[in-house]
Design an enzyme around this catalytic site. Structure first.
Site, PDB file in Angstrom:
ATOM      1  NE  ARG A   1      -4.076 -37.709 -52.927  1.00 31.24           N
ATOM      2  CZ  ARG A   1      -3.098 -36.809 -52.730  1.00 31.24           C
ATOM      3  NH1 ARG A   1      -3.333 -35.528 -52.832  1.00 31.24           N
ATOM      4  NH2 ARG A   1      -1.881 -37.212 -52.417  1.00 31.24           N
TER       5      ARG A   1
ATOM      6  CG  HIS B   1      -3.336 -34.420 -57.063  1.00 32.71           C
ATOM      7  ND1 HIS B   1      -4.536 -33.933 -56.616  1.00 32.71           N
ATOM      8  CD2 HIS B   1      -3.111 -33.826 -58.258  1.00 32.71           C
ATOM      9  CE1 HIS B   1      -5.009 -33.063 -57.505  1.00 32.71           C
ATOM     10  NE2 HIS B   1      -4.172 -32.993 -58.503  1.00 32.71           N
TER      11      HIS B   1
ATOM     12  CE1 TYR C   1       1.106 -35.079 -50.702  1.00 38.88           C
ATOM     13  CE2 TYR C   1       2.583 -35.037 -52.592  1.00 38.88           C
ATOM     14  CZ  TYR C   1       1.342 -35.284 -52.058  1.00 38.88           C
ATOM     15  OH  TYR C   1       0.340 -35.762 -52.859  1.00 38.88           O
TER      16      TYR C   1
HETATM   17  C1  LIG Z   1      -7.688 -22.648 -60.924  1.00 39.03           C
HETATM   18  C2  LIG Z   1      -6.718 -23.771 -60.771  1.00 39.03           C
HETATM   19  N1  LIG Z   1      -5.608 -23.597 -60.020  1.00 39.03           N
HETATM   20  C3  LIG Z   1      -4.738 -24.601 -59.869  1.00 39.03           C
HETATM   21  C4  LIG Z   1      -4.940 -25.814 -60.480  1.00 39.03           C
HETATM   22  C5  LIG Z   1      -3.962 -26.957 -60.286  1.00 39.03           C
HETATM   23  N2  LIG Z   1      -4.549 -27.960 -59.404  1.00 39.03           N
HETATM   24  C6  LIG Z   1      -5.085 -29.097 -59.888  1.00 39.03           C
HETATM   25  S1  LIG Z   1      -5.721 -30.068 -58.685  1.00 39.03           S
HETATM   26  C7  LIG Z   1      -5.290 -28.985 -57.474  1.00 39.03           C
HETATM   27  C8  LIG Z   1      -5.578 -29.272 -56.025  1.00 39.03           C
HETATM   28  C9  LIG Z   1      -7.034 -29.430 -55.741  1.00 39.03           C
HETATM   29  O1  LIG Z   1      -7.216 -29.886 -54.433  1.00 39.03           O
HETATM   30  P1  LIG Z   1      -8.630 -30.183 -53.836  1.00 39.03           P
HETATM   31  O2  LIG Z   1      -9.557 -29.068 -54.144  1.00 39.03           O
HETATM   32  O3  LIG Z   1      -8.457 -30.539 -52.416  1.00 39.03           O
HETATM   33  O4  LIG Z   1      -9.153 -31.442 -54.673  1.00 39.03           O
HETATM   34  P2  LIG Z   1      -8.562 -32.932 -54.734  1.00 39.03           P
HETATM   35  O5  LIG Z   1      -7.634 -32.977 -55.920  1.00 39.03           O
HETATM   36  O6  LIG Z   1      -7.858 -33.206 -53.452  1.00 39.03           O
HETATM   37  O7  LIG Z   1      -9.717 -33.840 -54.955  1.00 39.03           O
HETATM   38  C10 LIG Z   1      -4.645 -27.876 -58.023  1.00 39.03           C
HETATM   39  C11 LIG Z   1      -4.112 -26.752 -57.243  1.00 39.03           C
HETATM   40  C12 LIG Z   1      -6.104 -25.948 -61.275  1.00 39.03           C
HETATM   41  N3  LIG Z   1      -6.413 -27.110 -61.894  1.00 39.03           N
HETATM   42  N4  LIG Z   1      -6.977 -24.918 -61.391  1.00 39.03           N
END
Ligand SMILES: Cc1ncc(C[n+]2csc(CCOP(=O)(O)OP(=O)(O)O)c2C)c(N)n1
Ligand SMILES: [Mg+2]
Length: 363
Positions: free
Chosen positions: A260, A264, A273
């Site tokens: 990425r 985010h 971080y």
């Molecule tokens: C069930 C849930 N827990 C927490 C969140 C908050 N949240 C949004 S994105 C994220 C991280 C996701 O990381 P990843 O699966 O690696 O996907 P990326 O964003 O890196 O594409 C979190 C914890 C959420 N949207 N849904």
């Protein structure tokens, strides 16, 4: 990988790659692909255009026109490679970052922007595009997708389902449950994990002690790691996994090893971080640059072609911006539409209550 080395500085072992970061074409015994020059030019065009849409969306958010945007910067090859592997009959379930897959499914980018502008709930018909609505709840779409794939299986149809999720999502219960269902029912599904190394500020090390693709074997189906910045490898690996799923060979986990490159979302500041050297190391593996280098070296395209794609990208950016700004604000009561397919008593009550509240502002 040592703790000191920037993440991604070393190529991980067991990685399917067909195009090196320098743009050299390499062979793989199990995954080869024979594309025409026109097809390669088409992939390059896709990569450049989706990056341009993404850039425009980030700019629009910065100018206050979108509430939020989740950038796909760096993940274009994973999305275009896998997206172009799909047939019209296949079904895709995205997260909130799959703008490149949406592009491959023929979803107008303005609809994506509308969602992040807060004026629609996605704006496209999933049945028309075989592309489900964006899902923000991490991992939940994997269960929806496995259920869909099991339905396809029961219909006896020859179609595969693909579901996208991130490295962080692999720690969710939903994802692990979906692996179990897919495995025991031999569902025609491809799990496409974009390991972009981060789940907001949580590094991959906080999700797994083993490479993610190896998780699959514990559930009883194969897993593979592909260079997620290599559009040719992503296309080849996903095409084969989808074909296997369609022909009754069950699920497969693809870990697309990528990065990425941006924040985010636009609400995030990654300088808090992660170290700058990590991003610098990954810039050398840019998914677009390697295709460009390969095309130049092998005379697959000339300068006129690259200039024309850049001009098309600029036009697309302008068009997306113009149409985004022209999106009408929805009627406040429209929020109650489409919650259920049929009329619903509770929804009617809530609509009436909200309408009365809104009337309080008039006169
Ligand atoms: C069930 C849930 N827990 C927490 C969140 C908050 N949240 C949004 S994105 C994220 C991280 C996701 O990381 P990843 O699966 O690696 O996907 P990326 O964003 O890196 O594409 C979190 C914890 C959420 N949207 N849904
Ligand atoms: Mg991630």
């Amino acid at each position: 990988m040592t703790a000191e080395a920037p993440r991604g500085a070393e190529a991980p072992a067991e990685l399917v790659q067909l195009l090196t970061p320098e743009g050299e074409r390499v062979e793989h015994p199990d995954y080869d692909i024979d594309l025409t020059h026109e097809e390669i030019r088409g992939l390059y065009r896709d990569l450049v255009l989706v990056r341009r849409v993404d850039l425009e969306a980030v700019a629009l958010q910065r100018q206050g026109e979108l509430g939020l945007w989740a950038s796909l910067l760096g993940q274009e090859a994973a999305q275009i490679g896998s997206g172009r592997a799909l047939t019209d009959a296949d079904m895709a379930f995205p997260t909130y970052r799959e703008h490149g897959v949406a592009w491959c499914r023929g979803v107008d980018p303005v609809n994506l922007l509308g969602m992040f502008r807060g004026v629609n709930h996605g704006g496209w018909d999933p049945a028309e595009h075989n592309f489900h609505l964006y899902t923000i709840v991490i991992g939940s779409q994997t269960l929806h997708a496995v259920g869909y794939a099991m339905g396809v299986q029961r219909d006896g149809a020859e179609a595969a389902t693909i579901v996208y999720f991130g490295d962080g999502a692999t720690s969710q219960g939903d994802v692990n449950e979906s692996f179990i269902w897919a495995s025991v029912f031999n569902a025609p599904i491809v799990f496409f994990c974009q390991n972009n190394q981060w789940a907001i500020s949580e590094p991959l090390e906080k999700q797994s002690r083993i490479p993610l693709y190896r998780r699959a074997s514990g559930f009883g189906f194969p897993g593979i790691r592909v260079d997620g910045n290599d559009v040719l490898a992503c296309l080849a690996v996903t095409r084969k996994a989808l074909a296997d799923a369609r022909s009754g060979q069950g699920p497969m986990l693809i870990e697309a090893f990528t990065y990425r490159m941006g924040a985010h979302t636009t609400s995030d500041d990654p300088t808090r971080y992660r170290v700058a050297s990590e991003l610098e190391a990954w810039k050398l593996k840019d998914p677009i640059e390697r295709v460009r280098a390969y095309m130049f070296k092998n005379q697959i395209a000339d300068q006129d072609f690259f200039d024309a794609v850049d001009a098309e990208a600029d036009e697309l950016g302008k068009d997306v911006r113009k149409r985004c700004l022209a999106l009408p604000d929805p009627e406040p009561l429209a929020i109650f539409d489409h919650v259920y397919a049929e009329p619903h008593r509770l929804m009617d009550e809530e609509r009436a209550e909200f309408a009365a509240y809104l009337e309080g502002f008039e006169g």
